[in-house]
Enzyme design. Structure first.
Site, PDB file in Angstrom:
ATOM      1  N   ASP A  95       0.871  -1.171   0.000  1.00 21.58           N
ATOM      2  CA  ASP A  95       0.000   0.000   0.000  1.00 21.58           C
ATOM      3  C   ASP A  95       0.912   1.225   0.000  1.00 21.58           C
ATOM      4  O   ASP A  95       2.062   1.180   0.443  1.00 21.58           O
ATOM      5  CB  ASP A  95      -0.942  -0.024   1.211  1.00 21.58           C
ATOM      6  CG  ASP A  95      -2.127   0.917   1.014  1.00 21.58           C
ATOM      7  OD1 ASP A  95      -2.178   1.629  -0.008  1.00 21.58           O
ATOM      8  OD2 ASP A  95      -3.007   0.954   1.894  1.00 21.58           O
ATOM      9  N   ASP A 268      -8.272  -7.084   1.531  1.00 28.30           N
ATOM     10  CA  ASP A 268      -7.286  -7.210   2.599  1.00 28.30           C
ATOM     11  C   ASP A 268      -7.915  -6.655   3.859  1.00 28.30           C
ATOM     12  O   ASP A 268      -8.820  -5.818   3.803  1.00 28.30           O
ATOM     13  CB  ASP A 268      -6.013  -6.400   2.300  1.00 28.30           C
ATOM     14  CG  ASP A 268      -6.211  -4.930   2.616  1.00 28.30           C
ATOM     15  OD1 ASP A 268      -6.839  -4.234   1.804  1.00 28.30           O
ATOM     16  OD2 ASP A 268      -5.775  -4.470   3.696  1.00 28.30           O
ATOM     17  N   CYS A 306     -12.173 -27.403   9.810  1.00 25.07           N
ATOM     18  CA  CYS A 306     -11.115 -26.521   9.319  1.00 25.07           C
ATOM     19  C   CYS A 306      -9.838 -27.324   9.076  1.00 25.07           C
ATOM     20  O   CYS A 306      -9.399 -28.082   9.935  1.00 25.07           O
ATOM     21  CB  CYS A 306     -10.858 -25.404  10.335  1.00 25.07           C
ATOM     22  SG  CYS A 306      -9.522 -24.298   9.830  1.00 25.07           S
ATOM     23  N   CYS A 308      -6.829 -26.250   8.894  1.00 25.17           N
ATOM     24  CA  CYS A 308      -5.610 -25.542   9.300  1.00 25.17           C
ATOM     25  C   CYS A 308      -4.788 -26.347  10.296  1.00 25.17           C
ATOM     26  O   CYS A 308      -5.291 -27.242  10.973  1.00 25.17           O
ATOM     27  CB  CYS A 308      -5.928 -24.142   9.836  1.00 25.17           C
ATOM     28  SG  CYS A 308      -6.268 -24.054  11.611  1.00 25.17           S
ATOM     29  N   CYS A 311      -6.282 -26.403  13.889  1.00 24.71           N
ATOM     30  CA  CYS A 311      -7.440 -27.273  14.097  1.00 24.71           C
ATOM     31  C   CYS A 311      -7.093 -28.749  13.923  1.00 24.71           C
ATOM     32  O   CYS A 311      -7.729 -29.617  14.510  1.00 24.71           O
ATOM     33  CB  CYS A 311      -8.576 -26.870  13.158  1.00 24.71           C
ATOM     34  SG  CYS A 311      -9.254 -25.251  13.605  1.00 24.71           S
ATOM     35  N   HIS A 337      -5.292 -20.046  12.310  1.00 26.41           N
ATOM     36  CA  HIS A 337      -6.695 -20.413  12.106  1.00 26.41           C
ATOM     37  C   HIS A 337      -7.488 -19.279  11.451  1.00 26.41           C
ATOM     38  O   HIS A 337      -8.213 -19.504  10.478  1.00 26.41           O
ATOM     39  CB  HIS A 337      -7.360 -20.824  13.421  1.00 26.41           C
ATOM     40  CG  HIS A 337      -8.831 -21.001  13.250  1.00 26.41           C
ATOM     41  ND1 HIS A 337      -9.382 -22.114  12.640  1.00 26.41           N
ATOM     42  CD2 HIS A 337      -9.865 -20.169  13.523  1.00 26.41           C
ATOM     43  CE1 HIS A 337     -10.691 -21.954  12.555  1.00 26.41           C
ATOM     44  NE2 HIS A 337     -11.020 -20.795  13.086  1.00 26.41           N
TER      45      HIS A 337
HETATM   46  N1  PRF Z   1      -6.332   4.106   0.498  1.00 25.73           N
HETATM   47  C1  PRF Z   1      -5.179   3.389   0.624  1.00 25.73           C
HETATM   48  N2  PRF Z   1      -5.107   2.309   1.419  1.00 25.73           N
HETATM   49  C2  PRF Z   1      -6.211   1.933   2.105  1.00 25.73           C
HETATM   50  C3  PRF Z   1      -7.420   2.630   2.005  1.00 25.73           C
HETATM   51  C4  PRF Z   1      -7.502   3.792   1.165  1.00 25.73           C
HETATM   52  O1  PRF Z   1      -8.515   4.463   1.012  1.00 25.73           O
HETATM   53  C5  PRF Z   1      -8.324   1.983   2.856  1.00 25.73           C
HETATM   54  C6  PRF Z   1      -9.711   2.367   3.101  1.00 25.73           C
HETATM   55  N3  PRF Z   1     -10.477   1.369   3.659  1.00 25.73           N
HETATM   56  C7  PRF Z   1      -7.635   0.908   3.428  1.00 25.73           C
HETATM   57  N4  PRF Z   1      -6.359   0.906   2.978  1.00 25.73           N
HETATM   58  N5  PRF Z   1      -4.094   3.778  -0.044  1.00 25.73           N
HETATM   59 ZN    ZN Z   2      -8.560 -23.886  11.900  1.00 23.25          ZN
END
Ligand code: PRF
Ligand code: ZN
Length: 374
Positions: A95, A268, A306, A308, A311, A337
């Protein structure tokens, strides 16, 4: 011809926009829909990469903001890049820091140039700009990198959201100009808050830039849950059908099913690992706490169905015992888990889409009884 970042759709649900696809990256494939665990500081907390692989996770996230503060992208580049540094050889995404700088940094000022803030670590002033966010991500070397965006808070006035959305677009164009690595795919991020007209305009502008993938940001920032679904439903149809679509920061069962029905491929969320650190586990759609006295002599696994490692090998009683003794292993076992559970949930949805059984098997999540929220 070798084509990096090929995205191919294997099946399209006949009743919704859900699709099952394969996203090829230089470090392997991602079969979508799929949940991606978060490894903020180049580690998915409490798990070794081998354990992580065992959960079924295919693509893992890390964070520009955190890694820039510590240990710094120069060091990671000298170590041979993020994959080598953390020992994960599968697909990775970083990110941009656009979100973290808004939610975590103090004393920040947003200007057209970028965001200035004080490092919570050592107090130095840091200037994060679109160019800098791309340069850092280039050095980290993840397969997918994210544009530097401005995520407005919720609630925010329409004027403020307009300004943030327009700036996000100008910043995106600077990110594109700064990025010149074909082995890393730059995804654009749609902002626009809860305003359908702003989301629509932002999505239309973004698709014209013909990026290898698109994300929806600015959701799950405190707005009511049904608004996330509405935003996703107006935005996704405008994003290119043949490119991966990623809903950032979302990872509840119901929100994922709703988003998949609208055509989202990737998710994510820190929730499986964060909850594990609080002793909380997902069991068949519910959220339990291992501290609970009722598990003291319960010798069943968390979830008998599960697959995993946790489990397959340990009982609720043992996990509760570890928790009460503050034994470190409990964080690993609960995280294994929880991640397995969310990854497997999306993998089961994928199987259902491939057999055109998505609505019959998961349609009940689309009508909102609260019990599906964890
Ligand atoms: N922008 C970026 N990363 C993020 C978000 C976003 O708006 C969000 C919003 N839920 C999570 N991670 N760059
Ligand atoms: Zn599990």
């Amino acid at each position: 011809m070798h084509q990096p970042f090929q995205f191919s759709i294997q099946a399209q649900c006949s009743q919704t926009q859900a699709r099952a696809a394969t996203f090829l990256t230089p470090h392997g494939k991602v079969e979508t829909p799929r949940f991606m665990p978060v490894g903020t500081l180049a580690t998915v907390k409490a798990l070794t990469p081998a354990q992580l692989k065992g959960t079924g996770a295919q693509m893992v996230l890390a964070n520009t903001y955190h890694l820039h503060l510590q240990p710094g992208e120069d060091l990671i580049a000298r170590a041979g890049g993020l994959h080598r540094f953390m020992g994960w050889d599968g697909p990775m995404l970083t990110d941009s820091g656009g979100f973290q700088v808004f939610s975590l940094a103090s004393l920040r000022t947003i200007q057209e140039e970028g965001v200035k803030f004080r490092s919570p670590r050592d107090g130095r002033i840091i200037n994060l700009t679109p160019e800098k966010a791309i340069a850092i991500q280039n050095q980290l070397g993840a397969d997918v990198i994210m544009a530097f965006d401005e995520c407005p808070p919720y609630p925010a006035s329409k004027e403020a959201v307009i300004a943030a959305t327009e700036r996000t677009y100008r910043w995106l164009k600077r990110c594109i100009a700064a990025h010149d690595r074909s082995e890393q795919a730059l995804f654009g991020i749609v902002q626009g808050g809860v305003y359908a007209d702003l989301r629509t305009a932002a999505a239309e502008q973004l698709v014209d830039l013909n990026l290898p993938g698109y994300a929806i940001g600015g959701v799950s920032v405190g707005e009511p849950g049904d608004l996330i679904n509405q935003i996703v439903k107006v935005t996704v149809p405008l994003l290119a059908t043949e490119k991966p679509r990623y809903l950032m920061g979302v990872g509840t069962y119901q929100e994922m099913v709703q988003a998949i029905a609208a055509g989202i491929d990737l998710f994510d969320c820190v929730i499986p690992t964060r909850l594990a650190r609080h002793g909380a586990v997902f069991v068949r759609g519910e959220r339990w706490n291992i501290k609970n006295a009722q598990f003291r002599e319960d010798f069943a696994p968390l979830d008998a169905e599960c697959p995993c490692y946790t489990c397959q090998n340990f009982s609720r009683a043992y996990l509760g015992h570890l928790w009460r003794c503050r034994e470190l292993l409990v964080y690993t076992l609960l995280s294994i888990h929880n991640i397995t559970e969310l990854v497997r949930f999306t993998a089961r949805i994928r199987e259902a889409i491939l057999g055109d059984r998505f609505l019959s098997e998961f349609g009940h999540y689309l009508a909102p009884p609260e019990s599906h929220q964890y």
